[in-house]
Design an enzyme around this catalytic site. Sequence first.
Site, mmCIF file in Angstrom:
data_model
loop_
_atom_site.group_PDB
_atom_site.id
_atom_site.type_symbol
_atom_site.label_atom_id
_atom_site.label_comp_id
_atom_site.label_asym_id
_atom_site.label_seq_id
_atom_site.Cartn_x
_atom_site.Cartn_y
_atom_site.Cartn_z
ATOM 1 N N GLY A 1 2.263 0.220 -2.660
ATOM 2 C CA GLY A 1 3.069 1.455 -2.481
ATOM 3 C C GLY A 1 3.080 2.358 -3.802
ATOM 4 N N LYS B 1 -4.461 6.773 8.823
ATOM 5 C CA LYS B 1 -3.988 7.903 9.432
ATOM 6 C C LYS B 1 -3.967 8.898 8.138
ATOM 7 C CE LYS B 1 0.239 6.337 11.030
ATOM 8 N NZ LYS B 1 1.476 6.437 11.600
ATOM 9 N N GLY C 1 -2.655 -1.562 -0.969
ATOM 10 C CA GLY C 1 -2.436 -2.991 -0.847
ATOM 11 C C GLY C 1 -3.819 -3.617 0.189
ATOM 12 N N ARG D 1 0.795 -13.411 -8.743
ATOM 13 C CA ARG D 1 1.878 -12.748 -9.305
ATOM 14 C C ARG D 1 2.379 -13.494 -10.574
ATOM 15 N NH1 ARG D 1 4.319 -9.666 -4.198
ATOM 16 N NH2 ARG D 1 2.673 -7.890 -4.356
HETATM 17 P P1 ADP Z 1 -4.075 0.780 1.863
HETATM 18 O O1 ADP Z 1 -3.110 -0.336 2.203
HETATM 19 O O2 ADP Z 1 -5.317 0.283 1.014
HETATM 20 O O3 ADP Z 1 -3.591 2.101 1.276
HETATM 21 P P2 ADP Z 1 -4.044 1.861 4.626
HETATM 22 O O4 ADP Z 1 -2.779 1.257 4.859
HETATM 23 O O5 ADP Z 1 -3.801 3.250 4.377
HETATM 24 O O6 ADP Z 1 -4.878 1.435 3.120
HETATM 25 O O7 ADP Z 1 -5.209 1.602 5.737
HETATM 26 C C1 ADP Z 1 -5.437 0.180 6.066
HETATM 27 C C2 ADP Z 1 -5.722 0.097 7.451
HETATM 28 O O8 ADP Z 1 -6.379 1.155 7.985
HETATM 29 C C3 ADP Z 1 -6.190 -1.249 8.096
HETATM 30 O O9 ADP Z 1 -5.017 -2.026 8.608
HETATM 31 C C4 ADP Z 1 -7.332 -0.909 8.892
HETATM 32 O O10 ADP Z 1 -7.457 -1.806 9.980
HETATM 33 C C5 ADP Z 1 -6.760 0.505 9.351
HETATM 34 N N1 ADP Z 1 -8.030 1.246 9.791
HETATM 35 C C6 ADP Z 1 -9.137 1.684 9.161
HETATM 36 N N2 ADP Z 1 -10.016 2.201 9.896
HETATM 37 C C7 ADP Z 1 -9.576 2.447 10.931
HETATM 38 C C8 ADP Z 1 -10.082 2.876 12.413
HETATM 39 N N3 ADP Z 1 -11.086 3.322 12.504
HETATM 40 N N4 ADP Z 1 -9.262 2.888 13.284
HETATM 41 C C9 ADP Z 1 -7.873 2.077 13.347
HETATM 42 N N5 ADP Z 1 -7.574 1.666 12.190
HETATM 43 C C10 ADP Z 1 -8.260 1.662 11.054
HETATM 44 MG MG MG Z 2 -1.645 -0.307 3.873
#
Ligand code: ADP
Ligand code: MG
Length: 394
Positions: A374, A198, A351, A37
């Site tokens: 975020g 989710k 992230g 950073r």
């Molecule tokens: P980002 O931070 O890029 O927006 P998210 O926070 O939405 O991404 O999602 C990341 C998380 O989703 C990771 O910790 C990963 O382990 C989880 N994940 C992905 N696929 C699955 C799955 N099939 N079951 C449970 N968790 C999952």
């Molecule tokens: Mg995330």
Amino acid sequence: MSKKTVRDINVTGKKVLVRCDFNVPQDENGNITDTRRIVGALPTIKYLIENNAKVILCSHLGRPKGEVKKEFSLAPVQKELSKQLGIEVKLADDIVGESAKTLTNNMKDGEVVLLENVRFDKREEQNDPEFSKELASLAEIYVNDAFGTAHRAHSSTAGVADYLPAVSGFLIEKEIKFLGDALNNPERPFVAILGGKKVSDKISVINNLLEKVDTLIIGGGMSYTFLKAKGLSVGNSICEDDKIDLAKELMQKAKDRNVEFLLPVDVTLGKEYDKDTESKIVKVDQIEDGWEGLDIGTETVKKYSEVLRTAKTVMWNGPLGVFEFDKFAKGTNAIAKVLGELDATTVIGGGDSAAAVEKAGLADKMTHISTGGGASLEYLEGKILPGIACLQDK
Ligand code: ADP
Ligand code: MG
């Protein structure tokens, strides 16, 4: 609409307040464990030094919750910055107090002063107009270069722009260019990949992207809510039963808008949520009770790769499986590899997605990896970010 940058304003001899993102990780002894950073902020700071501005830097670090706490001091950042810039950066003992005033009153052109952690004052996060005014009174121009906090309306990220001419630094300029262009002016076909845990975390992102993309590819934990909405059994996979109707609506919206909506055709199941658990690949209509979907399968990788190879713009948010476990990182890594080989604009937001691409060693193969977790999500949701809205239009 594009925003003015430091190039569009005369900074020579002027006091310029720059909001940086120096929220760096530290070990228990206060040593910075990742300087990216700080390194990322250097182009804007160097530009200002070279153009003979008086550079006043500010940032938050951690969550001191409005109190002065030594462990959240920017002193380690001051040391690293001095080293990186090859000049002595002075650190004020406070933000808008006597120390800050004295130091900033006595600056020569090309000098750099760092204010203390803006979150040592509780008025920062309240976006208190008095505090914004006091901050502004230290300078003549405001530059926002902290994309990671651009979705927050705080004094140092937005409020201060009520009292000073406000422009962006090079980091925010880059974020607006790549995220903004991809969303609003994409070269087509435009394919978005959405994964993560989710559906409920990503409803607004899906809704917004359905209005922009030609194809929406779904992976990760959110797939199972969609698969269940299509009448399939998902075993122990993560699934939000209260979002099934919503999943149906989103699929209908895709149909109405002629957006190709792709779900996994096979998945990698695990017996348990564990890195060493027994695993197998099955078709999506073969998910048994007692098993949990933790990654997309090989057929799905193949199908998604074919679609991606036709894309001219790809926006990716959310890992396609539990990439933290090597066994279930294969889908995410394979798709990242395909993206790296594309002759297309590839933009990564979020992230964990950025972490996944870095872990796969493919970060430098992407057109742009957003630095704001975020903030990039809110951008993908189509929200207006206060830290960008407050900047002057070109
Ligand atoms: P980002 O931070 O890029 O927006 P998210 O926070 O939405 O991404 O999602 C990341 C998380 O989703 C990771 O910790 C990963 O382990 C989880 N994940 C992905 N696929 C699955 C799955 N099939 N079951 C449970 N968790 C999952
Ligand atoms: Mg995330």
